[in-house]
Design a protein around this motif. Structure first.
Motif, PDB file in Angstrom:
ATOM      1  N   GLY A   1       0.765  -1.161  -0.117  1.00 11.84           N
ATOM      2  CA  GLY A   1       0.154  -0.136  -0.067  1.00 11.84           C
ATOM      3  C   GLY A   1       0.910   1.460  -0.141  1.00 11.84           C
ATOM      4  O   GLY A   1       0.267   2.351   0.444  1.00 11.84           O
ATOM      5  N   VAL A   2       2.170   1.059  -0.398  1.00 12.43           N
ATOM      6  CA  VAL A   2       2.965   2.441  -0.446  1.00 12.43           C
ATOM      7  C   VAL A   2       2.694   3.096  -1.743  1.00 12.43           C
ATOM      8  O   VAL A   2       2.659   2.595  -2.852  1.00 12.43           O
ATOM      9  CB  VAL A   2       4.566   2.117  -0.263  1.00 12.43           C
ATOM     10  N   ASP A   3       2.154   4.275  -1.665  1.00 13.28           N
ATOM     11  CA  ASP A   3       2.070   5.248  -2.668  1.00 13.28           C
ATOM     12  C   ASP A   3       3.275   5.243  -3.565  1.00 13.28           C
ATOM     13  O   ASP A   3       4.301   5.780  -3.011  1.00 13.28           O
ATOM     14  CB  ASP A   3       1.708   6.739  -2.213  1.00 13.28           C
ATOM     15  N   HIS A   4       3.515   5.003  -4.836  1.00 13.58           N
ATOM     16  CA  HIS A   4       4.628   4.993  -5.477  1.00 13.58           C
ATOM     17  C   HIS A   4       4.277   5.154  -6.978  1.00 13.58           C
ATOM     18  O   HIS A   4       3.167   4.899  -7.585  1.00 13.58           O
ATOM     19  CB  HIS A   4       5.286   3.938  -5.629  1.00 13.58           C
ATOM     20  N   GLN A   5       5.244   5.617  -7.770  1.00 16.55           N
ATOM     21  CA  GLN A   5       5.205   5.703  -9.335  1.00 16.55           C
ATOM     22  C   GLN A   5       6.531   4.906  -9.843  1.00 16.55           C
ATOM     23  O   GLN A   5       7.643   5.243  -9.223  1.00 16.55           O
ATOM     24  CB  GLN A   5       5.139   7.184  -9.846  1.00 16.55           C
ATOM     25  N   ILE A   6       6.295   4.256 -10.780  1.00 17.21           N
ATOM     26  CA  ILE A   6       7.503   3.711 -11.505  1.00 17.21           C
ATOM     27  C   ILE A   6       7.472   4.108 -12.919  1.00 17.21           C
ATOM     28  O   ILE A   6       6.669   4.297 -13.765  1.00 17.21           O
ATOM     29  CB  ILE A   6       7.349   2.161 -11.542  1.00 17.21           C
ATOM     30  N   LEU A   7       8.831   4.703 -13.377  1.00 19.74           N
ATOM     31  CA  LEU A   7       9.028   5.268 -14.483  1.00 19.74           C
ATOM     32  C   LEU A   7       9.994   4.545 -15.303  1.00 19.74           C
ATOM     33  O   LEU A   7      11.057   4.063 -14.810  1.00 19.74           O
ATOM     34  CB  LEU A   7       9.661   6.754 -14.261  1.00 19.74           C
ATOM     35  N   GLY A   8       9.582   4.433 -16.757  1.00 22.11           N
ATOM     36  CA  GLY A   8      10.595   3.827 -17.718  1.00 22.11           C
ATOM     37  C   GLY A   8       9.747   3.236 -18.697  1.00 22.11           C
ATOM     38  O   GLY A   8       8.707   2.746 -18.428  1.00 22.11           O
ATOM     39  N   ARG A   9      10.325   2.836 -19.741  1.00 24.91           N
ATOM     40  CA  ARG A   9       9.680   1.868 -20.475  1.00 24.91           C
ATOM     41  C   ARG A   9       9.838   0.507 -20.372  1.00 24.91           C
ATOM     42  O   ARG A   9      10.997   0.162 -20.037  1.00 24.91           O
ATOM     43  CB  ARG A   9      10.268   2.110 -22.203  1.00 24.91           C
ATOM     44  N   PRO A  10       8.691  -0.217 -20.236  1.00 27.61           N
ATOM     45  CA  PRO A  10       8.799  -1.455 -19.748  1.00 27.61           C
ATOM     46  C   PRO A  10       9.943  -2.533 -20.436  1.00 27.61           C
ATOM     47  O   PRO A  10       9.750  -2.764 -21.482  1.00 27.61           O
ATOM     48  CB  PRO A  10       7.293  -1.831 -19.778  1.00 27.61           C
ATOM     49  N   MET A  11      10.779  -3.030 -19.638  1.00 28.07           N
ATOM     50  CA  MET A  11      11.820  -4.024 -20.148  1.00 28.07           C
ATOM     51  C   MET A  11      12.488  -3.496 -21.449  1.00 28.07           C
ATOM     52  O   MET A  11      12.627  -3.949 -22.300  1.00 28.07           O
ATOM     53  CB  MET A  11      11.075  -5.328 -20.360  1.00 28.07           C
ATOM     54  N   LEU A  12      12.764  -2.320 -21.395  1.00 28.18           N
ATOM     55  CA  LEU A  12      13.375  -1.472 -22.486  1.00 28.18           C
ATOM     56  C   LEU A  12      14.690  -2.005 -23.136  1.00 28.18           C
ATOM     57  O   LEU A  12      14.860  -2.425 -24.392  1.00 28.18           O
ATOM     58  CB  LEU A  12      13.502  -0.002 -22.206  1.00 28.18           C
ATOM     59  N   ALA A  13      15.591  -2.297 -22.079  1.00 28.47           N
ATOM     60  CA  ALA A  13      16.941  -2.773 -22.626  1.00 28.47           C
ATOM     61  C   ALA A  13      16.826  -4.503 -23.151  1.00 28.47           C
ATOM     62  O   ALA A  13      17.357  -4.622 -24.196  1.00 28.47           O
ATOM     63  CB  ALA A  13      17.873  -2.759 -21.408  1.00 28.47           C
ATOM     64  N   TRP A  14      15.698  -5.075 -22.505  1.00 26.35           N
ATOM     65  CA  TRP A  14      15.726  -6.465 -22.966  1.00 26.35           C
ATOM     66  C   TRP A  14      14.708  -6.588 -24.116  1.00 26.35           C
ATOM     67  O   TRP A  14      15.452  -7.234 -25.127  1.00 26.35           O
ATOM     68  CB  TRP A  14      14.829  -7.039 -21.809  1.00 26.35           C
ATOM     69  N   ARG A  15      14.164  -5.666 -24.567  1.00 27.06           N
ATOM     70  CA  ARG A  15      13.239  -5.615 -25.862  1.00 27.06           C
ATOM     71  C   ARG A  15      14.265  -4.979 -26.895  1.00 27.06           C
ATOM     72  O   ARG A  15      14.170  -5.402 -28.007  1.00 27.06           O
ATOM     73  CB  ARG A  15      12.168  -4.683 -25.685  1.00 27.06           C
ATOM     74  N   ASN A  16      14.899  -3.959 -26.774  1.00 29.05           N
ATOM     75  CA  ASN A  16      15.638  -3.110 -27.773  1.00 29.05           C
ATOM     76  C   ASN A  16      17.027  -3.330 -27.843  1.00 29.05           C
ATOM     77  O   ASN A  16      17.648  -3.076 -28.657  1.00 29.05           O
ATOM     78  CB  ASN A  16      15.236  -1.712 -27.634  1.00 29.05           C
ATOM     79  N   TYR A  17      17.901  -3.704 -26.767  1.00 30.98           N
ATOM     80  CA  TYR A  17      19.210  -4.079 -26.870  1.00 30.98           C
ATOM     81  C   TYR A  17      19.690  -5.368 -26.597  1.00 30.98           C
ATOM     82  O   TYR A  17      20.970  -5.460 -26.154  1.00 30.98           O
ATOM     83  CB  TYR A  17      19.724  -2.774 -25.818  1.00 30.98           C
ATOM     84  N   MET A  18      19.121  -6.227 -26.720  1.00 26.13           N
ATOM     85  CA  MET A  18      19.550  -7.703 -26.850  1.00 26.13           C
ATOM     86  C   MET A  18      19.003  -8.381 -27.983  1.00 26.13           C
ATOM     87  O   MET A  18      17.890  -8.183 -28.538  1.00 26.13           O
ATOM     88  CB  MET A  18      19.101  -8.436 -25.473  1.00 26.13           C
ATOM     89  N   PRO A  19      19.784  -9.229 -28.763  1.00 26.74           N
ATOM     90  CA  PRO A  19      19.594  -9.575 -29.924  1.00 26.74           C
ATOM     91  C   PRO A  19      18.469 -10.664 -29.994  1.00 26.74           C
ATOM     92  O   PRO A  19      18.573 -11.596 -29.069  1.00 26.74           O
ATOM     93  CB  PRO A  19      20.811 -10.469 -30.397  1.00 26.74           C
ATOM     94  N   PRO A  20      17.552 -10.780 -30.923  1.00 26.31           N
ATOM     95  CA  PRO A  20      16.667 -11.629 -31.037  1.00 26.31           C
ATOM     96  C   PRO A  20      17.142 -13.030 -31.059  1.00 26.31           C
ATOM     97  O   PRO A  20      18.052 -13.261 -31.661  1.00 26.31           O
ATOM     98  CB  PRO A  20      15.787 -11.355 -32.467  1.00 26.31           C
ATOM     99  N   GLY A  21      16.548 -14.062 -30.432  1.00 23.58           N
ATOM    100  CA  GLY A  21      17.090 -15.492 -30.588  1.00 23.58           C
ATOM    101  C   GLY A  21      18.111 -15.726 -29.384  1.00 23.58           C
ATOM    102  O   GLY A  21      18.415 -16.788 -29.076  1.00 23.58           O
ATOM    103  N   MET A  22      18.199 -14.997 -28.631  1.00 24.47           N
ATOM    104  CA  MET A  22      19.071 -14.898 -27.296  1.00 24.47           C
ATOM    105  C   MET A  22      18.546 -15.879 -26.517  1.00 24.47           C
ATOM    106  O   MET A  22      17.510 -15.448 -26.249  1.00 24.47           O
ATOM    107  CB  MET A  22      19.782 -13.578 -26.739  1.00 24.47           C
ATOM    108  N   LEU A  23      19.359 -16.615 -25.634  1.00 25.31           N
ATOM    109  CA  LEU A  23      18.783 -17.448 -24.685  1.00 25.31           C
ATOM    110  C   LEU A  23      19.316 -16.842 -23.100  1.00 25.31           C
ATOM    111  O   LEU A  23      20.491 -16.601 -23.185  1.00 25.31           O
ATOM    112  CB  LEU A  23      19.122 -18.751 -24.680  1.00 25.31           C
TER     113      LEU A  23
END
Length: 417
Positions: free
Chosen positions: A26-48
């Motif tokens: 119940g802590v009032d908070h805000q989370i900022l950033g594009r969800p999973m940005l680095a994982w989606r945009n800066y890691m190669p498709p097909g990586m395990l």
């Protein structure tokens, strides 16, 4: 101007796990950033993922949100160990976790963070401002890339760091030299080879350490000799995986020694057959200089006792990262200077709090204080509940259930923006 108790900067595994715990409390908070940005945009498709499936869970405040739970819902076969976990599946799992436990994520960047009257003022990329009592920096390694001096200063067309990928289609039918010998270098070489490129690994080490495929069905004696842990097999891995608090008690010299000798140049079991006898590897190799000649990169490489020339269309520096909080452009100078006490590394309390009260750091940047487990998703199981508990306990009675009224908010200074 928006007012909140806690701001989380970063919407990856650490930020998402913490947000889920704060929401549950119940802590009032805000989370900022594009969800999973680095994982989606800066890691190669097909990586395990290097981590085993059981060690790749974001940490939830209640049961039902592990990789296994996700696979069960989607009808995907699951094995806790020995399962090759694709990047795309992990990202989908994390987005599912966020949709169920995190709630709204604001896809904005923080362009400036500073202290005002004992609180924190954040300027956002969309022009808005936030005032918060507490701030948690939950970012990954992006921005901390370490490139060898010999490769610095060359045009990006010819040299890049492994942190940038991303689709590798550009490399098809090209010669690509990869400087480095760890998981990143080996993984990129396998993907490049399979795309039709000609990768050539240049590594300092005399050989590659290959991890064996884990076996879920082992005898009790075998498990006693080498227990399975989040970071791998063995008692040392178990201690580093499960006891970050003990690591925190060590002095700086011991911490640095452990970090230097832990999980160095090595390759996951599922990479062995994709690299050995398929990718050219030069051992005991050190790049001394680099130049551009006839639209190619020419490296002068010391291999053994002789210097040789290696030519490539492009060079990728898979040479790791070095945490330096001063590299975060959004931090005001006074904040950056105060929390960067050891060559840019933040010195944290047992609650992940910096020397500035109310400012926390979790994720890979906290590894100097809590050990190599913080470089992996597995570390969310330690950081998230700990920080959420500390934040909830430190807020004034009743402050966790509401946003500040205008009369309670500190008056922001003029920024001139």
């Amino acid at each position: 101007m928006s007012l909140t108790d806690t701001v989380i900067i970063g919407a990856g595994p650490y930020g998402s796990s913490l947000a889920a715990h704060l929401r549950a409390r119940g802590v009032d908070h805000q989370i900022l950033g594009r969800p999973m940005l680095a994982w989606r945009n800066y890691m190669p498709p097909g990586m395990l993922l290097r981590s085993e499936a059981f060690a790749s869970n974001l940490h939830a405040p209640r049961s039902g949100f592990t990789v296994e739970d996700y696979c069960r819902q989607k009808g995907i076969p699951y094995e806790p160990m020995g399962m090759a976990l694709p990047l795309e599946m992990f990202v989908d799992y994390a987005l599912w976790f966020q949709a169920n436990l995190v709630g709204e994520i604001q896809p904005v960047d923080v362009v400036n963070l500073r202290r005002v009257d004992g609180h924190f003022q954040l300027a956002l990329s969309d022009g808005r401002s936030l005032i918060a009592r507490k701030v948690v920096i939950a970012l990954g390694l992006k921005g901390f890339a370490q490139t060898p001096p010999a490769l610095q200063g060359l045009p990006e067309r010819f040299v890049s760091h492994s942190e940038r990928y991303g689709n590798l289609g550009w490399a098809r039918d090209k010669d690509v030299a990869i400087v480095g010998g760890g998981q990143s270098a080996l993984g990129l070489s396998a993907l490049l080879h399979e795309l039709g490129a000609r990768p050539h690994i240049l590594m300092r080490e005399a050989d590659v350490v290959w991890y064996q495929r884990p076996q879920a069905a082992r005898s009790i004696l075998s498990k006693l000799k080498g227990p399975d842990a989040g970071l791998g097999r063995g008692w040392r891995s178990l201690l580093l995986s499960e006891c970050p608090g003990l690591f925190h008690l060590l002095d700086n010299a011991w911490r640095e020694r452990i970090m230097e000798k832990s999980y160095g140049a090595s390759g996951a079991w599922w990479l062995h057959d994709r690299v050995v006898d398929k990718v050219k590897i030069s051992f005991r190799s050190e790049v001394r200089s680099a130049s551009i000649d006839n639209d190619r990169v020419v490296l002068r490489v010391l291999t053994g006792n002789q210097e040789v020339s290696v030519s490539a269309d492009h060079v990728i520096a898979a040479t790791g990262f070095k945490t330096d909080m001063r590299q975060h452009a959004f931090l005001s100078k006074d904040i950056a200077d105060e929390i960067s006490v050891n060559g840019g590394l933040p010195e944290l309390t047992s609650n992940y709090e910096t020397q500035i009260p109310g400012l926390y750091v979790i994720g890979p940047a906290s590894a100097h204080s809590f050990g190599p487990v913080m470089r992996f998703v597995y570390g969310t199981r330690h950081a998230s509940p700990c920080v959420a508990r500390h934040i909830a306990g430190s807020l004034k009675v009743g402050a966790t259930q509401r946003v500040w009224s205008a009369g309670e908010a500190p008056m922001p200074e003029r920024t001139g923006e």
